[in-house]
Each structure stands twice: as C-alpha cells, then as structure tokens.
Write a protein that holds these residues in place. Structure first.
Motif, mmCIF file in Angstrom:
data_model
loop_
_atom_site.group_PDB
_atom_site.id
_atom_site.type_symbol
_atom_site.label_atom_id
_atom_site.label_comp_id
_atom_site.label_asym_id
_atom_site.label_seq_id
_atom_site.Cartn_x
_atom_site.Cartn_y
_atom_site.Cartn_z
ATOM 1 N N ASN A 5 -9.861 4.886 0.819
ATOM 2 C CA ASN A 5 -10.508 4.386 -0.402
ATOM 3 C C ASN A 5 -11.642 5.279 -0.889
ATOM 4 O OD1 ASN A 5 -8.752 2.313 -0.575
ATOM 5 N ND2 ASN A 5 -10.115 0.739 0.251
ATOM 6 N N ARG B 2 0.835 -1.202 0.000
ATOM 7 C CA ARG B 2 0.000 0.000 0.000
ATOM 8 C C ARG B 2 0.878 1.264 0.000
ATOM 9 N NH1 ARG B 2 -5.385 0.836 0.691
ATOM 10 N NH2 ARG B 2 -5.946 2.963 1.213
ATOM 11 N N GLU C 17 -6.989 -0.275 -4.125
ATOM 12 C CA GLU C 17 -8.301 -0.775 -3.701
ATOM 13 C C GLU C 17 -8.204 -2.199 -3.146
ATOM 14 O OE1 GLU C 17 -11.500 1.576 -6.504
ATOM 15 O OE2 GLU C 17 -10.267 0.016 -7.382
ATOM 16 N N LYS C 18 -7.195 -2.961 -3.644
ATOM 17 C CA LYS C 18 -7.072 -4.359 -3.197
ATOM 18 C C LYS C 18 -6.415 -4.462 -1.819
ATOM 19 C CE LYS C 18 -6.588 -6.188 -7.859
ATOM 20 N NZ LYS C 18 -5.470 -5.845 -8.747
ATOM 21 N N GLU C 19 -5.609 -3.439 -1.472
ATOM 22 C CA GLU C 19 -4.860 -3.506 -0.209
ATOM 23 C C GLU C 19 -5.738 -3.028 0.947
ATOM 24 O OE1 GLU C 19 -1.756 -4.667 -0.023
ATOM 25 O OE2 GLU C 19 -1.706 -5.002 -2.193
ATOM 26 N N LYS D 149 -6.047 1.092 -8.739
ATOM 27 C CA LYS D 149 -6.634 -0.252 -8.736
ATOM 28 C C LYS D 149 -5.946 -1.121 -7.686
ATOM 29 C CE LYS D 149 -8.443 -0.774 -13.372
ATOM 30 N NZ LYS D 149 -7.715 -0.569 -14.634
ATOM 31 N N GLY D 150 -4.592 -1.018 -7.644
ATOM 32 C CA GLY D 150 -3.828 -1.774 -6.656
ATOM 33 C C GLY D 150 -4.190 -1.371 -5.240
#
Lengths: 138, 401
Positions: B163, B91, B277-279, B274-275
């Motif tokens: 986010n 992150r 949002e996944k963390e 995008k990355g």
C-alpha cells in the motif's frame, strides 16, 4: 594504436540484427537512442545497411531459418567489424536453447567480440557493454 | 498488359525491429498484391511448453513477446485456473489488472512513437518514447524488471503491490496523463499527420468481420469487441470503463482509438488502486495442490487484441498440449484488404497501423524436404492433414463427450 583500432575511435555506426527474439532486447536497443539515454549524441547511429556499419548488434536465439542469413550479413560487412551479442538468448540461447529450431547461440555462428547478458539487459547495461568494448580496443 | 515490380521489405529492414519479409507487387507506385513470408522468428514455444512445469511455463510464455509480456501469462493463468477451478482473491484480481493496463499504456505509447517514425515524423517518436520511460520505471519499482515482469503464477501473483507504493503509482499516472494530453493534442491537430493517415489503409466493418480482426484494429472500424467486456476476467467486471471505438477504419482512426484507450487504462488503474487499498495486504495467493485432468481456455485482451491460450492437462505437472493464438496472426491477414491499391509510401504506415507483433505470430510451415527436395504440400493436403490431426486429438482427449 593500429589502423583498425583507429577506425573505431569515433562515431560507431550500428547495424541491428534481430534473430529469433522476443522483441524485448530490440525495444531496449531502440530505447538507448531515445531521449533519456540518447546515444546519438555520441555519434552512435542505427544504420539501414550492414555495408555502412562498424558494429553488428545481434540479439535473440538464432534459429535454422536465420542462421544462413546471419552468416551472409556477416560476410557482407566491411571488415573490421565489432560483433556484440545482446541478451540471454544471444549469449547462450537462454530459455530457447532446448527448442527444436534452435541453431546455436550467436558465437557458434559468427565470431563475437562482446556479450551483454540480461533478459532483457537494461539500456544502461547495453551502454556499459559498448563503452567497455570500445575502451578495450583503444 | 501491365508489368508488376516486386519490392521486398525485409527480412532485415531498417524500418522493422523484427525480421519479417513482405513482398509488395507494384504497378508503378501502386501496390497490386502483397505476400508475407514468416519463420525468421520461430522458437517452437508450444513444444517447449510441454517440457516445462506449470510454474516454469509462465516464464516461457512471457517471452513470446516482449511488448505484451503480461497478456500471455494472463491468458495462460486464466486457462490453467479454468482447468483447476481456482477462484483467485480480489487483491490478486486488482494487481493483475493494474499490470495489464500499465502494459497497455506503455505498448500504445510505443506504437504511437513507431507510427510517427514510419511517417518520417521523428519528433513524435522521440516524444512518445520519452513519456513511456516513467511507466517502465513504475514497472521496475513494482516488479523489479522493466520489461519481463514475472508477476503471474497459478492461483495468484508473485509479488504484492504494497500500500505504501500506491501514492507513487498515482503520482506517475498523473504525470503520464498530462503527457498523454500533450501527445494527443499534437497528433490529433497536426495537419501533416491528418494528410498522411486519413483515408489510408481503410478497413470497412465487413472486412474486419470477414478477416476476424481483433483489438484496436477492429475497434477502429466500429466493431466493439474487447475480451475485457465480452468475457470478463480479473478485475475488469469490478471497475467502470467503456470500450473505445471509431468508425473510419483508417490509420488515423487506429491512432485515435489507441490514444483514447490510454485514458481508459489510466482510469481503470485508478479504480483498481482504490480497490487495492480496501483489501488486506499479502492476500495474493491461493494454495494450489494439483492441476487435474482436463482442458481449459484462457483469453486476455492484449494491447493488440485477443490472446487465446488452450491448455490440455493430463494430470501431470506440465501441460500435455498448449496452443497459443496471438492477435497479430489474424490482424496481419487484413493487409490483403488494406494495402492493395495504396501507394508504396502509404503501404508502410498501413503495415504498421495494426501494430503487428511478429514474434507472437510465427508459425512453422514445412512444405518440402530440405535435403531431397521432394513432397511439396498444397493447401488441400494441408487441410486434410489438419482434419486428420484434429480427429486424432479429439479421440485422444475425448473432446466429443
């Protein structure tokens, strides 16, 4: 209103002296002149020569190399002239006050009329500072 | 025998925001030689840095240059993390890259505007600076300040990008992208800009290699160097992007490279979002207990090229030695090649073409005693002195192990 104050009533022409600065205040000063803030509509204009200026904007800490040049520029300025110190470095030396080449904040070198603190001050703060200064002279 | 006229530009010249003195030696309209005088902006940052703790140094190096105020902390963080062997979280990597790329967009827009101003084309200046404002607003939303962001620390970042802010960042990026289209179209198709910048200030590929130029200055001459690819750091190996190059080496090619790089930056930020949002939110710091003895190199790609920081730690809470090399320092040397033979009017845009940043570049040179006036050092003595100094440093820090 005396004659001196009468001179500052309308369009102020500005000369910008960038001392030993990090460039942040310089770009915020230019930002004041570009479309979002657009100070040129009030007749405020950056000029190329100190001999045309009503207002001297000084930003950045003053180092040993700059000091004499700032004094020289102040001597060449047509009097009366308003001097404004911009940014933490111009007002106090800021983060560079301990530096070995530091030669004092602006008010140790030339008389200063107004201080605009901030690192860097936002364009709104710069505008507010100049407006306060001009209103005070009225 | 031809007579040369000296034309000084600066140190306090309306064309420049920063104090710097160029001496153009001209024969008629043609520049025959150029000299560059520095020192108006010196703040002894390397020395100051040794008196501050690692946490405080970030605020100091941020103020080396107001325009690349992420690149210096970025390189410093890389250097200190190399000493301490810290692995940052994913992150953090994404957040660091987002800030770095947003800075590149605002810096390139700023350059395009100033280049227009130097050409006497103030419409471009006003446009570019108007479209730069949304990026600064974005910075204010993310970091709380328009210019000096104070985002970096050893082992992480100071603030998270939550986010719920991502949608707003995407909206502004879309806006910036459409404005960049407009600006690119206006600059690339304008016959006046073509006439003023094509074939002006040409640097060949060999010149770039000889002078060691970096960043867009090198990439515009077909040398594909970019620290983000050559020595990947932060999130750059995790996203897909390409190095923009151009072949011509003139001012137009430099503008082209910068404009196209802005699209790459926008694409990098979109992938990073995008990355992000996944963390998991909040995982932005690793615990750092001490910085051990050792040396570290940190590199980062600033909008102007490679920023290099070298830090020596003696195990205390502040750096024992901190060496900084900013990109403009090498890029400015190329003026010897690009300006000579130009007319005076073209020399100004050539000077602006490398996007010089003088506040990064300042060096202190003592050549004689100001009071007694004695002891003028020449180049040979300076080199000897530097060799002695390097040898003593090597001895002190055991570099030859």
């Amino acid at each position: 209103m005396g004659f001196k104050n009468y001179c500052f009533r309308k369009s102020l022409w500005v000369f910008h002296f960038g001392g030993a600065s990090c460039n942040n205040c310089d770009i915020e000063i230019l930002d004041c002149l570009t479309p979002r803030h657009d100070l040129e509509r009030f007749g405020i204009l950056l000029v190329g020569s100190i001999r045309h200026a009503d207002l001297l904007l000084v930003n950045g800490s003053i180092n040993k190399h700059d000091r004499e040049r700032l004094v020289e520029i102040y001597k060449q300025a047509p009097k009366p002239i308003l001097v404004v110190a911009i940014g933490a470095c111009g007002c106090t030396g800021g983060i560079f006050a301990d530096s070995i080449t530091f030669a004092g904040p602006v008010d140790k070198v030339i008389p200063v009329d107004a201080y605009i603190p901030g690192c860097p001050p936002k364009p709104e703060a710069i505008i507010a500072g100049i407006v306060k200064l001009v209103n005070k002279r009225r | 025998m031809s007579r040369k006229t000296l034309i000084p530009i600066g140190p306090y010249h309306p064309l420049q925001e920063e104090p710097e003195l160029f001496k153009l030696y001209c024969d008629g309209e043609i520049v025959k030689d150029i000299q560059w005088v520095t020192g108006y902006n010196h703040r002894s940052i390397e020395k100051l840095s040794e008196s501050k703790t690692y946490e405080q140094v970030f605020f100091l190096v941020e103020r080396i240059c107001g325009i690349c105020s992420t690149s210096h902390p970025f390189a410093f963080a890389n250097a200190v993390e190399e000493i301490a062997g810290i692995e940052i979280t994913d992150r953090t990597k994404y957040i660091r890259s987002i800030i770095g790329e947003l800075e590149r967009i605002h810096s390139h827009l700023l350059w395009v505007g100033l280049a227009g101003h130097f050409l006497g084309y103030n419409t471009v200046f006003m446009w570019a600076w108007k479209y730069r404002e949304p990026v600064l607003d974005l910075f204010e939303m993310i970091t709380g300040n328009r210019n000096s962001y104070a985002m970096f620390r050893v082992g992480g970042v100071r603030r998270d990008i939550e986010n719920h802010k991502i949608a707003e960042i995407r909206r502004v990026l879309g806006e910036v992208k459409s404005k960049t289209d407009l600006l690119t179209g206006a600059v690339m198709d304008d016959p006046v800009i073509h006439a003023r910048t094509k074939g002006v200030g040409v640097l060949t590929r060999q010149d770039v290699i000889d002078y060691g130029a970096v960043g867009p200055t090198a990439r515009a001459s077909g040398v594909a160097i970019d620290v983000r690819k050559d020595d990947p750091y932060a999130a750059y190996p995790l996203v897909d992007w390409k190095v923009i190059t151009s072949e011509a080496g003139d001012v137009f090619a430099k503008a082209e490279v910068r404009l196209l790089e802005m699209y790459e930056s926008i694409s990098i930020i979109e992938q990073c979002l995008k990355g992000l949002e996944k963390e998991k939110e909040g995982e932005i710091n690793v615990k750092v207990t001490e910085i051990p003895e050792g040396m570290g190199n940190g590199r980062a790609e600033a909008p102007r090229g490679e920023v290099f920081h070298f830090v020596v730690s003696d195990g205390s809470n502040s750096p024992a030695r901190h060496k900084i090399r900013a990109p403009s320092y090498v890029n400015i040397a190329t003026f010897k090649k690009s300006c000579i033979g130009q007319t005076i009017a073209d020399a100004t845009i050539t000077l602006a073409g490398v996007d010089p940043c003088y506040c990064c570049t300042e060096r202190l040179a003592v050549v004689c005693d100001a009071h007694s006036g004695e002891k003028l050092m020449n180049a040979k003595e300076l080199i000897e002195r530097s060799a002695v100094r390097t040898a003593s440093l090597n001895k002190e820090f055991n570099c030859n192990k």
